[in-house]
Motif scaffolding. Structure first.
Motif, mmCIF file in Angstrom:
data_model
loop_
_atom_site.group_PDB
_atom_site.id
_atom_site.type_symbol
_atom_site.label_atom_id
_atom_site.label_comp_id
_atom_site.label_asym_id
_atom_site.label_seq_id
_atom_site.Cartn_x
_atom_site.Cartn_y
_atom_site.Cartn_z
ATOM 1 N N VAL A 54 -4.862 5.163 -2.662
ATOM 2 C CA VAL A 54 -3.870 4.336 -1.984
ATOM 3 C C VAL A 54 -4.011 2.956 -2.595
ATOM 4 C CG1 VAL A 54 -3.110 3.348 0.207
ATOM 5 C CG2 VAL A 54 -4.084 5.661 0.151
ATOM 6 N N HIS A 55 -2.917 2.425 -3.106
ATOM 7 C CA HIS A 55 -3.035 1.115 -3.749
ATOM 8 C C HIS A 55 -1.796 0.258 -3.515
ATOM 9 C CE1 HIS A 55 -0.983 2.038 -7.902
ATOM 10 N NE2 HIS A 55 -0.259 2.468 -6.913
ATOM 11 N N SER A 56 -1.935 -1.024 -3.894
ATOM 12 C CA SER A 56 -0.793 -1.938 -3.875
ATOM 13 C C SER A 56 -0.681 -2.567 -5.261
ATOM 14 C CB SER A 56 -0.996 -3.032 -2.820
ATOM 15 O OG SER A 56 -2.140 -3.798 -3.126
ATOM 16 N N GLU A 57 0.546 -2.936 -5.606
ATOM 17 C CA GLU A 57 0.833 -3.601 -6.880
ATOM 18 C C GLU A 57 1.748 -4.773 -6.519
ATOM 19 O OE1 GLU A 57 2.158 0.437 -7.574
ATOM 20 O OE2 GLU A 57 1.574 0.223 -9.682
ATOM 21 N N MET A 58 1.170 -5.985 -6.553
ATOM 22 C CA MET A 58 1.904 -7.152 -6.040
ATOM 23 C C MET A 58 1.986 -8.250 -7.099
ATOM 24 S SD MET A 58 2.722 -6.114 -3.009
ATOM 25 C CE MET A 58 3.316 -7.585 -2.182
ATOM 26 N N ASP A 98 0.806 -1.233 0.000
ATOM 27 C CA ASP A 98 0.000 0.000 0.000
ATOM 28 C C ASP A 98 0.836 1.280 0.000
ATOM 29 O OD1 ASP A 98 -2.438 -1.167 -0.171
ATOM 30 O OD2 ASP A 98 -2.927 -1.001 1.967
ATOM 31 N N HIS A 99 0.553 2.149 -0.948
ATOM 32 C CA HIS A 99 1.209 3.457 -1.030
ATOM 33 C C HIS A 99 0.272 4.423 -1.750
ATOM 34 C CE1 HIS A 99 2.267 1.331 -4.747
ATOM 35 N NE2 HIS A 99 2.253 2.516 -5.330
ATOM 36 N N PRO A 100 0.410 5.722 -1.486
ATOM 37 C CA PRO A 100 -0.485 6.707 -2.105
ATOM 38 C C PRO A 100 0.102 7.317 -3.379
ATOM 39 C CG PRO A 100 0.786 7.756 -0.376
ATOM 40 C CD PRO A 100 1.272 6.331 -0.452
ATOM 41 N N HIS A 101 -0.782 7.944 -4.160
ATOM 42 C CA HIS A 101 -0.375 8.810 -5.269
ATOM 43 C C HIS A 101 -1.348 9.988 -5.323
ATOM 44 C CE1 HIS A 101 2.359 5.915 -7.217
ATOM 45 N NE2 HIS A 101 1.444 4.983 -7.028
ATOM 46 N N ARG A 102 -0.846 11.160 -5.660
ATOM 47 C CA ARG A 102 -1.721 12.316 -5.959
ATOM 48 C C ARG A 102 -1.066 13.213 -7.001
ATOM 49 N NH1 ARG A 102 -4.317 16.520 -1.558
ATOM 50 N NH2 ARG A 102 -5.927 14.871 -1.490
HETATM 51 FE FE FE Z 1 1.733 2.914 -7.354
#
Ligand code: FE
Length: 283
Positions: A108-112, A64-68
């Motif tokens: 906020v998302h994860s990429e796994m 999990d991490h954010p982007h804006r």
């Molecule tokens: Fe990302």
């Protein structure tokens, strides 16, 4: 040639080598844009190239991490990733697929990884948003491989992810910076010729073999990015053993960039707001 004439083919104005880096929970990759030699290339903020047969290089993924304030574009060449976000969206990215995510005001998302062995390869590109769109609603364009047009020519194969090549339109739509994103494979000596709007930023990142760009066919080897200067068209020729590259273009924004990790805004006050909003759970 007249000194003030525009060259037919955009010349290589810089060559930058991808720099080994680690991100997420320890994923190893080459950082191409977003490193000291090339902090950004308006409107592009980052380009990571990942490719490994070793699970240790990718298994940790991106929890999990954010982007804006910008867009993240993931293009998979090999392997599978699963994406999940804070609003309950999820999707699987397989070989040849593209995810164009407009983070806007925030996710906020994860990429796994969805695999514990085998090859994982692809790119993540960050595309800036103009000030007027930075706080837009988040939007996903998840595009499976079979929706990406493939144009075959003499000694070349071109996949059209975004923008238009020959008569094929890429599946990505309504993006603020009018981007083009092609994946071109050239046999030795094969010629590629493509028009990009004058004034748009353009770069090629070579990831297999070698490709020559511009009137001078300046050679660019795998793991290197070529910035392509002003010219009427992009011309490329496959090197001695052929080559493969992504060609990315877009309208530069010419706006201030204030970046704090995964938040990219126009002012320091907007960054403070982003941190406050994230910490208060407002993403
Ligand atoms: Fe990302």
């Amino acid at each position: 040639m007249h000194a003030t004439s525009t060259p037919l083919f955009r010349p290589v104005t810089r060559i930058v080598r991808g720099m080994p880096a680690s991100d997420g929970a320890g994923v190893r990759m080459l950082r191409v844009i977003g490193q000291p030699q090339l902090p950004n290339l308006d409107p592009f903020l980052m380009l990571d190239a990942f490719g490994s047969d070793r699970a240790d290089d990718y298994i940790a993924g991106f929890p999990d991490h954010p982007h804006r304030g910008f867009e993240t574009v993931t293009y998979m060449l090999a392997g599978r990733m699963r994406h999940r976000d804070s609003q309950g969206n999820s999707g699987d990215l397989g070989p040849g697929s593209v995810q164009w995510m407009t983070a806007g005001r925030g996710i906020v998302h994860s990429e796994m990884p969805l695999q514990e062995s085998g090859r994982m390869a692809g790119f993540q590109l960050w595309v800036n948003l103009p000030a007027r769109d930075k706080m837009c609603a988040p939007r996903y364009q998840d595009i499976p491989a079979d929706r990406v047009p493939v144009v075959a020519g003499s000694g070349l194969v071109v996949k059209v992810l975004a923008g238009r090549y020959a008569a094929a339109d890429g599946p990505v739509s309504t993006v603020a910076t009018d981007p083009g994103y092609l994946d071109a494979t050239l046999e030795a000596g094969a010629r590629f010729d493509h028009a990009i709007a004058p004034g748009h930023t353009a770069f090629a990142y070579v990831f297999e073999g070698e490709v020559g760009f511009g009137d001078a066919a300046t050679p660019v080897r795998a793991t290197h990015l070529a910035v392509l200067g002003p010219g009427e068209r992009v011309g490329a020729v496959g090197g001695p053993d052929g080559g493969r590259f992504i060609l990315v273009s877009g309208r530069p924004l010419g706006e201030p960039i204030v970046q704090y990790g995964p938040f990219v805004m126009n002012t320091a006050a907007e960054i403070r707001q982003a941190i406050d909003d994230f910490q208060a759970g407002r993403f």
